[in-house]
Design a protein around this motif. Structure first.
Motif, short mmCIF file in Angstrom:
data_model
loop_
_atom_site.label_atom_id
_atom_site.label_comp_id
_atom_site.label_asym_id
_atom_site.label_seq_id
_atom_site.Cartn_x
_atom_site.Cartn_y
_atom_site.Cartn_z
N HIS A 95 22.59 -17.02 -29.58
CA HIS A 95 21.97 -15.45 -30.10
C HIS A 95 21.85 -14.49 -29.23
O HIS A 95 22.72 -14.14 -28.50
CB HIS A 95 20.36 -16.26 -30.00
CG HIS A 95 19.64 -16.80 -28.32
ND1 HIS A 95 20.28 -17.68 -28.00
CD2 HIS A 95 19.22 -16.08 -27.30
CE1 HIS A 95 19.25 -17.29 -27.14
NE2 HIS A 95 19.54 -15.88 -26.56
N ASP A 152 19.42 -11.12 -28.60
CA ASP A 152 18.79 -11.19 -27.90
C ASP A 152 17.61 -9.83 -28.20
O ASP A 152 16.88 -10.04 -28.51
CB ASP A 152 18.65 -10.64 -26.23
CG ASP A 152 18.61 -12.05 -25.43
OD1 ASP A 152 19.12 -13.13 -25.37
OD2 ASP A 152 18.95 -11.94 -23.66
N TYR A 212 14.36 -10.89 -29.82
CA TYR A 212 12.93 -10.18 -29.08
C TYR A 212 13.38 -9.27 -29.82
O TYR A 212 14.46 -8.66 -27.90
CB TYR A 212 13.65 -10.63 -27.82
CG TYR A 212 13.15 -11.63 -27.40
CD1 TYR A 212 12.81 -12.95 -26.90
CD2 TYR A 212 14.87 -12.27 -26.29
CE1 TYR A 212 12.67 -13.98 -26.60
CE2 TYR A 212 15.28 -13.33 -26.12
CZ TYR A 212 14.09 -14.44 -25.56
OH TYR A 212 14.47 -15.29 -25.35
N HIS A 241 25.19 -15.05 -27.15
CA HIS A 241 25.19 -15.64 -25.56
C HIS A 241 23.71 -17.59 -25.51
O HIS A 241 23.22 -17.44 -26.80
CB HIS A 241 24.82 -15.39 -24.60
CG HIS A 241 22.94 -14.86 -24.49
ND1 HIS A 241 22.37 -13.49 -24.61
CD2 HIS A 241 22.04 -15.64 -24.55
CE1 HIS A 241 21.56 -13.42 -24.86
NE2 HIS A 241 21.07 -14.62 -24.56
FE LIG Z 1 19.25 -15.16 -24.85
#
Ligand SMILES: [Fe+2]
Ligand SMILES: O=C(O)CCC(=O)C(=O)O
Length: 317
Positions: free
Chosen positions: A228, A230, A234, A286
């Motif tokens: 994913h 980040d 998020y 990552h």
């Molecule tokens: Fe992550």
């Protein structure tokens, strides 16, 4: 078939085991030269070179790629002062404002001497205590000291509300002092490494303890092993940091952090007190490997350039 051609075919096989595309190209030129000398061998020669090419591709895909598939970026065995790996920034930040804070240079940094092992141990004990009031029924639990979110079964509860009802408290002054000191050190290190003014960079949500183990998943939140980005997962993140509270190889196996790069996967092996931070865009795709054994604790501490997404330090409640 002439002796010269047979010799050439033998050396072709040898060449193609050299695994590179350029060897493949060089090989086809040589065969063409030989074919002109002995036209009766053209078909078998093409068939055998096709077989060699196929073998080479299969070898590359199944053997060479697996060998070269993982490169240890930072091992758990070495205590490193600072290791840096620079990558070209993705275009993810191009349309954003926040000049002077959004990443202009991108990459990854790992440091083992920024946070003391004693502070890391203290935070691990705090995570263990907090998670003892809940915990996911699958393999991944989180505890967010800012919002109070704690995994519990297949859901989340608010640990502060829960403890209030029990007339108990989670955080001591000492816990808050250490948590805040650790966060400030990471904040300063990220600002310095990426050339950002610290007062333009804010702590953001979610910032949370994580605990991973080998229990099979019961919800999608338990599936921590998917690659994913980040900044997508998020939204507010510009810089991600991870403080490891346990060590690969002694507290758990599997569970390495993996940067997925075009040429290879680069692993960061968690180590108690190790901080790893990186820009949160697609230049840093990552995942975490599935655990094979043991329990892994970490804290994800996240920073944004967007002041409207800033969060405050936790307080005693
Ligand atoms: Fe992550
Ligand atoms: O715990 C880790 O090493 C990484 C976790 C992660 O990728 C995340 O929280 O987004």
């Amino acid at each position: 078939m002439s002796e010269k051609v047979v010799r050439q075919r033998k050396s072709d096989k040898h060449d193609t085991a050299g695994k590179t595309k350029s060897n493949g190209k060089k090989k086809s030129v040589k065969i063409k030269e030989n074919a002109e000398e002995d036209s009766s061998s053209v078909l078998p020669l093409y068939l055998s070179s096709a077989a060699v090419a196929l073998f080479s591709i299969l070898y590359y895909v199944f053997v060479y790629q697996e060998d070269a598939g993982y490169t240890v970026f930072v091992s758990a065995k070495d205590k490193v002062d600072k290791v840096v790996y620079t990558v070209k920034c993705s275009s993810d930040y191009d349309t954003e404002k926040f000049e002077g804070c959004k990443p202009k240079k991108c990459g990854r940094t790992v440091m083992d001497n920024l946070i003391t092992e004693s502070d890391a141990r203290h935070l691990k004990e705090l995570a263990e205590k907090g998670m003892s009031y809940g915990g996911s029924s699958g393999g991944a639990s989180i505890l967010d000291l800012h919002s109070g979110a704690l995994s519990s079964g297949t859901q989340f509860i608010n640990i502060y509300k829960f403890l209030q009802s029990q007339n108990e408290a989670l955080l001591t002054e000492e816990d808050l002092r250490i948590y805040s000191k650790v966060k400030d050190k990471i904040h300063a290190a990220i600002a310095s490494e990426f050339g950002v003014k610290q007062n333009q960079l804010y702590l953001t949500s979610p910032t949370f303890f994580s605990r991973m183990n080998t229990t099979p998943p019961t919800t999608k939140h338990d599936e921590y092993w998917h690659p994913h980005i980040d900044k997508i997962t998020y939204e507010s993140f510009h810089y991600t940091s991870l403080l490891y509270l346990s060590t690969y190889g002694s507290d758990f196996t599997g569970g390495r952090f993996v940067f997925v790069d075009k040429d290879t996967n680069r692993t960061v092996e968690p180590r108690l007190g190790r901080i790893s931070f990186f820009t949160s865009g697609s230049e840093n795709l990552h995942f975490v490997e599935r655990l094979v054994d043991g329990v892994r604790y970490a804290i994800t501490i996240s920073f944004t350039c967007d002041p409207s997404k800033a969060i405050q330090n936790p307080a005693i409640r």
